[in-house]
Write a protein that holds these residues in place. Structure first.
Motif, PDB file in Angstrom:
ATOM      1  N   LYS A  55      73.406  40.802  40.736  1.00  0.00           N
ATOM      2  CA  LYS A  55      72.241  40.340  41.497  1.00  0.00           C
ATOM      3  C   LYS A  55      71.716  39.049  40.887  1.00  0.00           C
ATOM      4  CE  LYS A  55      68.241  42.659  41.296  1.00  0.00           C
ATOM      5  NZ  LYS A  55      67.337  43.782  41.620  1.00  0.00           N
ATOM      6  N   ILE A  56      71.539  38.037  41.739  1.00  0.00           N
ATOM      7  CA  ILE A  56      71.038  36.747  41.278  1.00  0.00           C
ATOM      8  C   ILE A  56      69.588  36.584  41.728  1.00  0.00           C
ATOM      9  CG2 ILE A  56      71.395  34.256  41.297  1.00  0.00           C
ATOM     10  CD1 ILE A  56      73.726  35.826  40.102  1.00  0.00           C
ATOM     11  N   MET A  57      68.711  36.265  40.781  1.00  0.00           N
ATOM     12  CA  MET A  57      67.288  36.180  41.085  1.00  0.00           C
ATOM     13  C   MET A  57      66.669  34.877  40.608  1.00  0.00           C
ATOM     14  SD  MET A  57      66.201  39.920  39.817  1.00  0.00           S
ATOM     15  CE  MET A  57      67.246  39.790  38.403  1.00  0.00           C
ATOM     16  N   GLU A  91      68.748  28.068  35.906  1.00  0.00           N
ATOM     17  CA  GLU A  91      67.541  28.137  36.725  1.00  0.00           C
ATOM     18  C   GLU A  91      67.367  29.527  37.312  1.00  0.00           C
ATOM     19  OE1 GLU A  91      65.279  25.843  37.263  1.00  0.00           O
ATOM     20  OE2 GLU A  91      66.263  24.241  36.152  1.00  0.00           O
ATOM     21  N   ILE A  92      68.297  30.404  37.027  1.00  0.00           N
ATOM     22  CA  ILE A  92      68.259  31.727  37.634  1.00  0.00           C
ATOM     23  C   ILE A  92      68.483  32.821  36.586  1.00  0.00           C
ATOM     24  CG2 ILE A  92      68.944  31.052  39.973  1.00  0.00           C
ATOM     25  CD1 ILE A  92      71.534  32.584  37.700  1.00  0.00           C
ATOM     26  N   ARG A  93      68.290  34.047  37.036  1.00  0.00           N
ATOM     27  CA  ARG A  93      68.530  35.201  36.186  1.00  0.00           C
ATOM     28  C   ARG A  93      69.590  36.050  36.881  1.00  0.00           C
ATOM     29  NH1 ARG A  93      65.961  40.028  33.482  1.00  0.00           N
ATOM     30  NH2 ARG A  93      65.335  41.145  35.350  1.00  0.00           N
ATOM     31  N   ALA A  94      70.544  36.535  36.115  1.00  0.00           N
ATOM     32  CA  ALA A  94      71.604  37.367  36.686  1.00  0.00           C
ATOM     33  C   ALA A  94      71.607  38.729  36.015  1.00  0.00           C
ATOM     34  CB  ALA A  94      72.958  36.692  36.501  1.00  0.00           C
ATOM     35  N   VAL A  95      71.561  39.767  36.813  1.00  0.00           N
ATOM     36  CA  VAL A  95      71.541  41.132  36.286  1.00  0.00           C
ATOM     37  C   VAL A  95      72.637  41.933  36.973  1.00  0.00           C
ATOM     38  CG1 VAL A  95      70.205  43.268  36.130  1.00  0.00           C
ATOM     39  CG2 VAL A  95      69.060  41.075  35.799  1.00  0.00           C
TER      40      VAL A  95
END
Length: 211
Positions: A55-57, A91-95
């Motif tokens: 998931k990219i946030m 620039e993003i967070r990946a979980v």
DNA sequence: TCATTAACACGGG
DNA sequence: CCCGTGTTAATGA
């Protein structure tokens, strides 16, 4: 490792490149919920996803998040691509949404391959294009759609990536992903249940008829 | 009008 | 008891 790569990328890459990936890439497995990339983090490797969903946030300065899109096997993180060439930060967070397997490629290689392999160039450009389209969809969704439509889209999407009409998720999880409050999600879900489009259970939403 | 926040009750594990 | 859920009341955009 070659097997995993071949299963997902052999139709994209020539044998020579597959061999290089096999020689250089580092296989990495992560569990659902693990954080792969933080906002502001420097990136030294790019991931090729061979199994699972990521998931990219996007986060605002207070750590509030908004889901941008999912990645699945055979895809890569477009953000890494732009970060890797310079010394820019993520620039993003990946979980990890589910337990996942990735092959990590050092940034130097990803640049070197751009000149060396046509299939790699195509892959990178296609990835950029796909991600940009997904982000545009998300922008459309936020700018032009009401929350009920966004919720439906979210449910359809989640179901597609999980390949299951039963989605294991709490109302609060959805609220975080769509950047709204749980009250709204609960209310909208309840409406959908009343019109027989979904079935609600604790920790799960079962899709019945959502187009 | 619709979202957000706080608050509360209910019920299952 | 804790957590997820369903609802309401007050407030604001």
């Amino acid at each position: 490792m070659l097997e995993e790569i071949k299963n997902n990328y052999s139709h994209l890459f020539e044998d020579e490149l597959l061999q290089e990936i096999d020689a250089i890439g580092i296989l990495k497995t992560v569990s659902a919920g693990d954080e792969l990339i933080r906002t502001g983090q420097y990136l030294s490797a790019m991931p090729l996803l061979v199994d699972g969903v990521i998931k990219i946030m996007r986060e605002d300065e207070d750590g509030f998040e908004l889901m941008l899109y999912f990645l699945e096997k055979g895809e890569t993180c477009a953000m890494t691509l732009s970060c890797c060439t310079g010394s820019a930060v993520s620039e993003i967070r990946a979980v990890a949404e589910t337990d996942s397997t990735l092959v990590m490629i050092p940034v130097e290689k990803m640049e070197e391959w751009l000149g060396k392999y046509k299939s790699w160039r195509n892959f990178i450009f296609d990835s950029y294009h796909q991600r940009l389209m997904e982000v545009l969809e998300t922008i459309d969704s936020i700018a032009f759609k009401k929350m009920d439509e966004r919720l439906l889209e979210y449910l359809r999407n989640k179901s597609k990536y999980y390949n299951d009409s039963e989605i294991k998720v709490t109302h609060q999880d959805i609220a975080f992903d769509l950047h709204t409050s749980r009250v709204v999600i609960s209310r909208l879900l309840k409406q959908l249940e009343k019109t027989n489009r979904i079935k609600l259970n604790r920790n799960s939403v079962k899709l019945i008829d959502i187009g």
